[in-house]
Scaffold this motif. Structure first.
Motif, PDB file in Angstrom:
ATOM      1  N   LEU A  96       0.826  -1.193   0.000  1.00 46.78           N
ATOM      2  CA  LEU A  96       0.000   0.000   0.000  1.00 46.78           C
ATOM      3  C   LEU A  96       0.869   1.254   0.000  1.00 46.78           C
ATOM      4  O   LEU A  96       1.856   1.337   0.711  1.00 46.78           O
ATOM      5  CB  LEU A  96      -0.887  -0.007   1.246  1.00 46.78           C
ATOM      6  N   SER A  97       0.504   2.218  -0.804  1.00 48.75           N
ATOM      7  CA  SER A  97       1.169   3.509  -0.773  1.00 48.75           C
ATOM      8  C   SER A  97       0.878   4.191   0.556  1.00 48.75           C
ATOM      9  O   SER A  97      -0.226   4.099   1.090  1.00 48.75           O
ATOM     10  CB  SER A  97       0.674   4.373  -1.926  1.00 48.75           C
ATOM     11  N   ARG A 271     -15.374  -0.728  -5.495  1.00 52.87           N
ATOM     12  CA  ARG A 271     -14.795  -1.796  -4.686  1.00 52.87           C
ATOM     13  C   ARG A 271     -13.291  -1.555  -4.488  1.00 52.87           C
ATOM     14  O   ARG A 271     -12.622  -0.989  -5.347  1.00 52.87           O
ATOM     15  CB  ARG A 271     -15.002  -3.132  -5.383  1.00 52.87           C
ATOM     16  N   GLY A 272     -12.776  -1.973  -3.328  1.00 52.92           N
ATOM     17  CA  GLY A 272     -11.340  -1.944  -3.101  1.00 52.92           C
ATOM     18  C   GLY A 272     -10.795  -0.616  -2.645  1.00 52.92           C
ATOM     19  O   GLY A 272      -9.607  -0.349  -2.809  1.00 52.92           O
ATOM     20  N   VAL A 273     -11.626   0.239  -2.029  1.00 56.45           N
ATOM     21  CA  VAL A 273     -11.153   1.498  -1.469  1.00 56.45           C
ATOM     22  C   VAL A 273     -10.861   1.274   0.013  1.00 56.45           C
ATOM     23  O   VAL A 273     -11.707   0.763   0.754  1.00 56.45           O
ATOM     24  CB  VAL A 273     -12.192   2.622  -1.638  1.00 56.45           C
ATOM     25  N   ASP A 313      -8.828   5.945   0.472  1.00 58.97           N
ATOM     26  CA  ASP A 313      -7.660   5.720  -0.377  1.00 58.97           C
ATOM     27  C   ASP A 313      -7.977   4.633  -1.400  1.00 58.97           C
ATOM     28  O   ASP A 313      -8.187   3.472  -1.020  1.00 58.97           O
ATOM     29  CB  ASP A 313      -6.471   5.299   0.484  1.00 58.97           C
ATOM     30  N   PRO A 314      -7.988   4.964  -2.690  1.00 60.42           N
ATOM     31  CA  PRO A 314      -8.367   3.974  -3.709  1.00 60.42           C
ATOM     32  C   PRO A 314      -7.247   3.008  -4.084  1.00 60.42           C
ATOM     33  O   PRO A 314      -7.444   2.164  -4.946  1.00 60.42           O
ATOM     34  CB  PRO A 314      -8.752   4.850  -4.898  1.00 60.42           C
ATOM     35  N   GLU A 315      -6.089   3.103  -3.453  1.00 63.33           N
ATOM     36  CA  GLU A 315      -4.944   2.335  -3.924  1.00 63.33           C
ATOM     37  C   GLU A 315      -4.779   0.981  -3.248  1.00 63.33           C
ATOM     38  O   GLU A 315      -3.712   0.395  -3.282  1.00 63.33           O
ATOM     39  CB  GLU A 315      -3.671   3.160  -3.784  1.00 63.33           C
TER      40      GLU A 315
END
Length: 966
Positions: A96-97, A271-273, A313-315
C-alpha cells in the motif's frame, strides 16, 4: 537565497559561510542543499527494495528508489518542508502507498523539514500489504501467541485480555511501544487461550495498547484501563524483569459505516477502497480501517468514543482509477453505537502514459523512473508527485493524478543497469524548458515519450588510512548548478520546479566500492561522509572532499556522457567530535535538543548526527561526530517541539555572533555546552495596500544578523502570523506571497528588534507588485533556458527576487516592490545546466559595476537582457612510455582569481576533457589520484613545478586542444 533553519532541525549554513568556504566558490552567496536518508522495511522487518520515495514540497519534488537493503538517499533537496510518499514500484505492486507519519493520504502527512547543509534521517518506514494497514503482522502475531508460556530469561510484559463480562478473549492484538529522542520501536502479538499474552521487551519505558489497529469489535484500550493514548500509564521495565498483571477489560467499540461511489454522489459503488478512521483529540492514537466491497459499502469497527478523521484511499484494490480524499468533517463515534451514512464519492483520476527509448538506436529502455510533478500553484502538500517505472518494452503509465498541470521527468535508478541523463518532457535537459502536460479530470494523456541520452557515471572506493575498505560510507555528487542554489530570491523558489528530481547519492558496499550513475554531464563536487548505515559503536570518519591536490577545498570534476570516471576514491581519517551538555532555562539537563556543527572553513557539510541520534540524551549530553578538521559554528535548538529558542555557542543569539569551535582529526572537543531559553513571540498581520484587507498565504521569514533564516511561517485566513520562540537580536523579516490570492502584491522586508518582551507589531502592508522582464541569449543570439535571474535590492524596502528563463530564454520576475535593484544572470543555479559565465546587467562582471534597474509599483521594467559568455574547456592525451595512461588526474588551476580548480580523469585511451572553464589562463597539472597510483607528477608542458608551467589559454566557447603529457 538565505540559508534556512526552520522548525526544529538544525541543518543550515550561515550565508556568510557557504559550504565551500569562499565567495568565489559560491558567487551568489547560496548554501548547499539538504539530504534525506532512511530505510524502508517489509512487514517482517527486512529491508524492502524498489520502493519509490518521493519528497514533495512547495519548492518541487525529489525522489529515490530503495536499494536491496531498503536504504534510500535523496540528495540536492531544496530547503523547505516536505511530505514524503512511499510507493511500491515493483512489478507485482504488493504494498500500500503511504505517507511518512502513518497517513494514507497527503492531508495529514508528517512534514519533514529539510534545510541546507546537513542530512535529515527519517525513522524506518514499514510498508503494509494491500490487505492491511498496521505494522502488526497478524500472521506473525499468531505465531508469537502460540508460544505464550513461562517467561524467558529476557524482560517481558504479560497479562490477560478480558471481555466486559470478564471472560478471557483470544485473538486480540496487543502491542507495546518504547521511544527515544530519535526512534520508536515496538513489539506485538495476539492474545492466546484464556486471553493470555506475553511480549518480550527490552529495558525502558513502555506503552501498552490493546485492540488498536487490527480490526475486531472491541474499542482500543491503553494500560492502565483508559481509552486514550494521552492518558496511558508508562511501564518501567528493568533488565531481566517480568512485568505481570498488565490486563485489559475491553468494551464493545463504535462503528462507522458508509458507501464510496465513483464520480458523483449517485455514481456506482467502488470496490477496493481503503477507508481509514484516524482518531483526533481524545481518540488520538486510534486507527482502524476497512475496505469497500463490490457495492462500495464499508464498515469500520473497533473504534473508541471520540472524533475521527476518515480518509478514502483507492490504492488498495481500486488501483489508480480514482483520486483519494478526506471526509469533509470529523466524524463522532460512541462506544457500542454505529455512526452511519459517512458517504463520499471519488473523482476519476487522470493518467499519463508513453514509451521510453534510447536516443541512440531507439531500443526500448526499461527501469526508468517517470515522475509526474505538479506545477506549483500555491496549494502545498495536496499537490503531490506520482511515479511510475517503464517496463521492459519501455512503456509506462502514471496513474492516480488529480486534474492539473504537470511536469514529467525521466531518470534512471528504477532498475535499469545503465546510466542515463535525466530529462524532462519533451526531451529537454533543462526543467525550465520542459513542456507541461495539462490534465482534466479522468483524462488519459498518451504519447508522453522520452528518448534517453547517455548519462555520466562516477565510481571509486572508500578506505581508511590503513587501506581497509569502508562499508556504509555516504558518497554525494553535487553539480555546479545545484551547488549554486537559488541565490538570494527565497520567494522565487515557489515558482520554480528544479531538477533533476532523482538524487545522486550512494553508499559504499562491503568492499568499499560505490557507483553513482544517471548523472547529467557537467561539473560536480564529490564528498564522502559517515552515516549511511551507521551502527552504534562503529568508528566514525571525517567528511572529506575529493581533491587530489590536498586541502579542504573541492575540485570541479568533469563528468562526460557515457564515460565512467572510475578512480574517484577517498582515504578517510578518523573524524573529530564536539561534545557537551545542554541544559534547560532552569539549569536542569535538557533532553531532545538538536546540536548542529556548521562548517566555517570549507569542510564538507554532509555531516550526520550519527551519535546521540537527533537529540541530546536524558542527562543533556550530546556528541556530534564525523567532523573534518576545521572551525565550526555550533547551534542548538529543539527537535521535539520544546518551547525554546535557538541558541549558538557560547550563548550567542545569532549566527554572526557564534563563537567558532576548532576541532582536530580523531579528537573530541568537550565543554561545548548550552543553556536554552524561551525566547520571545513575534506576531503581526499582513495586509494589502489596496483595499487594506488581511492577506492569506503570505510567507514570512525571519533572518538573523548573519543572514540565517531561523523562522518560517505563513499567514492564516485573517492575515496573521506568529513566531513563538525568537532569541534576542535584530532581524530582517521577509514577506512574500506564497499562495493563491496574493500574486499581485510585492515582496517587502521589515527590520524587527527582539529584546526582553514579545513583539506584536511585526506586520506589514504589501504594495502592488512591480516586475522586471527580459531575454537571455548566447553569443549567437540563441535563447538560453534555465538561467536564474536574481534581483537584489539596492534602494527601497523590497525583498530579493528570482526568476528562471524558459525554453525561449525569456523571463518575467514579479513580486518586486518599488525601488532600485542590481540584476544578476547566473546559469549556476539549481534550475540550470551551466555552460555559461554569470554576469550582471549590463554585461558587467561585478555587482558594483552593474547598471541599476528601477522598478515602479504596478509597472514592468522590460528589456533587462543578457548575452552570456560560453564556458571553454581543455582536452588532451596522457601517455606513459608511448602507451595511453588511464586514471591520471588532470587539474586546471586558474592562473589568477579565486575560482576553484577543475579536473578530469583520463579514460582508457588516455584522453581527457575538462569542461566548464571560464575564459582565461590556467596552469595544468598531471598527477596520480584518480585511479593511477604510480604516475609521476608533472605540469604542462613537461615541467616539474607550477612556477615553470606553460600557461594554457581558454577562450569562450572553445575547447583548447592538444594539452598532452608524455
Amino acid at each position: 537565497m538565505a540559508a534556512i533553519l526552520a522548525g526544529s532541525v538544525l541543518t543550515a549554513l550561515p550565508a556568510a559561510a557557504a559550504v565551500a568556504g569562499s565567495a568565489s566558490q559560491n558567487p551568489s552567496g547560496a548554501v548547499a542543499s539538504g539530504v534525506l536518508i532512511g530505510t524502508v522495511r517489509g512487514p517482517g522487518g527486512a529491508g524492502l527494495a524498489r520502493v519509490c520515495v518521493v519528497a514533495t514540497g512547495p519548492v518541487g519534488a525529489k525522489a529515490a528508489v530503495s536499494g536491496s537493503d531498503g536504504r534510500y538517499v535523496i540528495t540536492d533537496m531544496r530547503p523547505g518542508s516536505y511530505a514524503i510518499n512511499f510507493r511500491d514500484c515493483g512489478a507485482a505492486g504488493q504494498y500500500l502507498s503511504q505517507w511518512y507519519g502513518d497517513s494514507v493520504l497527503p492531508d495529514d502527512a508528517a512534514r519533514v523539514q529539510v534545510s541546507a547543509g546537513m542530512p535529515a534521517t527519517l525513522k524506518p518506514v514499514t510498508m503494509e500489504p494491500l490487505g492491511g494497514m498496521r505494522t502488526l503482522n497478524r500472521a506473525a502475531a499468531r505465531r508469537a501467541a502460540s508460544r505464550v508460556g513461562p517467561a524467558a530469561s529476557g524482560s517481558s510484559i504479560s497479562g490477560v485480555v478480558r471481555s466486559p463480562a470478564g471472560k478471557g478473549l483470544a485473538g486480540v492484538c496487543v502491542q507495546a511501544f518504547t521511544s527515544t529522542a530519535n526512534s520508536v520501536s515496538g513489539v506485538g502479538t495476539l492474545s492466546g487461550a484464556g486471553g493470555r499474552y506475553r511480549l518480550p521487551v527490552t529495558r525502558g519505558k513502555w506503552e501498552v495498547d490493546f485492540a488498536n489497529g487490527c480490526g475486531g469489535k472491541y474499542a482500543p484500550q491503553w494500560w492502565k484501563h483508559v481509552g486514550s493514548q494521552a492518558k496511558a500509564t508508562l511501564l518501567t521495565v528493568r533488565r531481566g524483569s517480568h512485568v505481570t498483571g498488565i490486563d485489559a477489560k475491553l468494551v464493545i467499540g463504535g462503528v462507522i459505516t458508509g458507501t464510496v461511489r465513483g464520480s458523483t454522489k449517485t455514481g456506482p459503488g467502488i470496490r477496493g477502497v481503503c477507508v481509514v478512521a484516524d482518531g483526533r483529540g481524545n481518540a488520538f492514537g486510534i486507527e482502524q480501517q476497512a475496505r469497500t466491497g463490490k457495492n462500495g459499502n464499508y464498515r469500520i469497527t473497533g473504534l473508541g468514543t471520540g472524533h475521527y478523521r476518515v480518509q478514502f484511499d483507492p490504492e488498495c484494490g481500486a488501483g489508480g482509477k480514482y483520486v483519494g480524499r478526506t471526509f469533509k468533517r470529523l466524524v463522532g463515534v460512541t462506544d457500542g453505537k454505529t455512526t452511519s451514512r459517512i458517504n463520499t464519492f471519488l473523482v476519476r483520476a487522470a493518467e499519463i502514459s508513453g514509451t521510453v527509448t534510447a536516443a541512440k538506436g531507439g531500443a526500448p529502455v526499461g527501469g526508468i523512473c517517470v515522475l509526474a510533478l505538479p506545477v506549483f500553484t500555491g496549494q502545498g502538500v495536496h499537490e503531490f508527485a506520482n511515479v511510475s517505472i517503464s517496463n521492459p518494452q519501455g512503456g509506462y503509465t502514471v496513474t492516480g493524478l488529480p486534474a492539473g498541470k504537470y511536469a514529467v521527468n525521466f531518470s534512471g535508478g528504477c532498475g535499469n543497469k545503465g546510466s542515463y541523463a535525466p530529462q524532462n518532457y519533451n526531451n529537454e535537459a533543462a526543467p525550465a524548458a520542459a513542456d507541461t502536460v495539462t490534465l482534466a479530470t479522468g483524462q488519459h494523456a498518451t504519447g508522453i515519450n522520452a528518448a534517453m541520452q547517455p548519462g555520466g557515471t562516477i565510481t571509486g572506493t572508500v578506505t581508511n588510512q590503513a587501506g581497509a575498505p569502508l562499508r556504509n560510507m555516504c558518497v554525494f555528487a553535487t553539480s555546479a548548478s545545484d551547488a549554486g542554489g537559488f541565490g538570494n530570491g527565497l520567494e522565487g523558489l515557489l515558482s520554480v520546479n528544479a531538477g533533476p528530481p532523482f538524487s545522486s547519492g550512494a553508499a559504499t558496499g562491503r568492499n568499499g566500492h560505490y557507483r553513482l550513475v544517471n548523472l547529467v554531464p557537467g561539473s560536480y563536487e564529490v564528498s564522502f561522509a559517515s552515516g549511511c548505515g551507521f551502527k552504534l559503536g562503529a568508528v566514525v570518519y571525517a567528511s572529506q572532499w575529493f581533491a587530489p591536490q590536498g586541502g579542504n577545498q573541492p575540485d570541479w570534476l568533469t563528468v562526460r556522457p557515457g564515460v565512467v570516471a572510475s578512480g574517484i576514491s577517498a582515504s578517510l581519517r578518523r573524524g573529530a567530535s564536539i561534545a557537551g551538555v545542554i541544559k534547560d532555562p532552569a539549569g536542569k539537563p535538557a533532553r531532545g535538543i538538536c546540536a548542529g556543527a556548521l562548517p566555517l572553513s570549507g569542510q564538507p557539510s554532509e555531516v550526520l548526527l550519527v551519535a546521540g541520534g537527533a537529540g541530546s540524551a536524558s542527562d543533556g549530553s550530546y556528541q556530534i561526530r564525523g567532523l573534518a578538521a576545521g572551525r565550526y559554528a555550533v547551534v542548538f535548538g529543539p527537535c521535539a517541539g520544546q518551547p525554546y529558542a535557538i541558541t549558538w555557542f557560547n550563548g550567542a543569539t545569532s549566527s554572526a555572533a557564534a563563537k567558532p569551535v576548532a576541532v582536530r582529526d580523531g579528537h573530541v572537543t568537550v565543554g561545548i555546552n548550552a543553556r536554552m531559553s524561551g525566547g520571545q513571540a513575534v506576531t503581526g498581520t499582513v495586509r494589502s495596500a489596496a483595499p487594506g484587507s488581511p492577506v492569506k498565504s503570505v510567507c514570512v521569514v525571519a533572518l538573523d544578523s548573519g543572514g540565517l533564516a531561523i523562522e518560517f511561517g505563513r499567514t492564516g485566513s485573517k492575515g496573521g502570523f506568529a513566531f513563538r520562540h525568537v532569541p534576542s537580536g535584530r532581524y530582517t523579516l521577509e514577506y512574500f506571497p506564497c499562495g493563491p490570492g496574493a500574486t499581485t502584491l510585492a515582496n517587502v522586508t521589515k527590520q524587527v528588534q527582539v529584546k526582553g518582551a514579545p513583539v506584536a507589531g511585526a506586520g506589514v502592508t504589501l504594495p502592488a507588485s512591480g516586475a522586471v522582464s527580459g531575454t537571455v541569449s548566447d553569443h549567437a543570439a540563441a535563447p538560453v533556458a534555465g538561467v536564474c535571474v536574481e534581483a537584489t535590492p539596492k534602494a527601497g524596502r523590497g525583498a530579493p527576487g528570482l526568476a528562471v528563463t524558459d525554453g525561449q530564454g525569456q523571463y518575467r520576475m514579479t513580486g518586486l516592490a518599488a525601488g532600485t535593484y542590481t540584476v544578476l544572470f547566473t546559469p549556476e543555479c539549481a534550475a540550470g545546466l551551466g555552460g555559461f559565465q554569470q554576469q550582471w546587467f549590463k554585461g558587467q562582471q561585478s555587482a558594483s559595476l552593474a547598471t541599476p534597474v528601477g522598478v515602479g509599483a504596478g509597472g514592468t521594467h522590460a528589456a533587462v537582457d543578457a548575452n552570456l559568455t560560453a564556458d571553454g574547456g581543455i582536452t588532451g592525451t596522457v601517455q606513459v612510455s608511448g602507451s595511453p595512461a588511464s586514471g591520471v588526474c588532470v587539474i586546471a588551476y586558474p592562473a589568477s582569481g579565486t575560482r576553484r580548480p577543475a579536473l578530469a580523469e583520463t579514460a582508457a585511451n588516455g584522453n581527457f576533457v575538462i569542461s566548464g572553464l571560464a575564459p582565461g589562463s590556467y596552469d595544468v597539472e598531471f598527477k596520480s589520484g584518480c585511479g593511477a597510483s604510480s604516475y609521476t607528477t608533472q605540469w604542462y608542458d613537461g615541467v616539474g613545478s607550477r612556477g615553470a608551467a606553460t600557461p594554457v589559454v581558454v577562450t569562450a566557447g572553445t575547447v583548447t586542444q592538444a594539452i598532452d603529457a608524455h
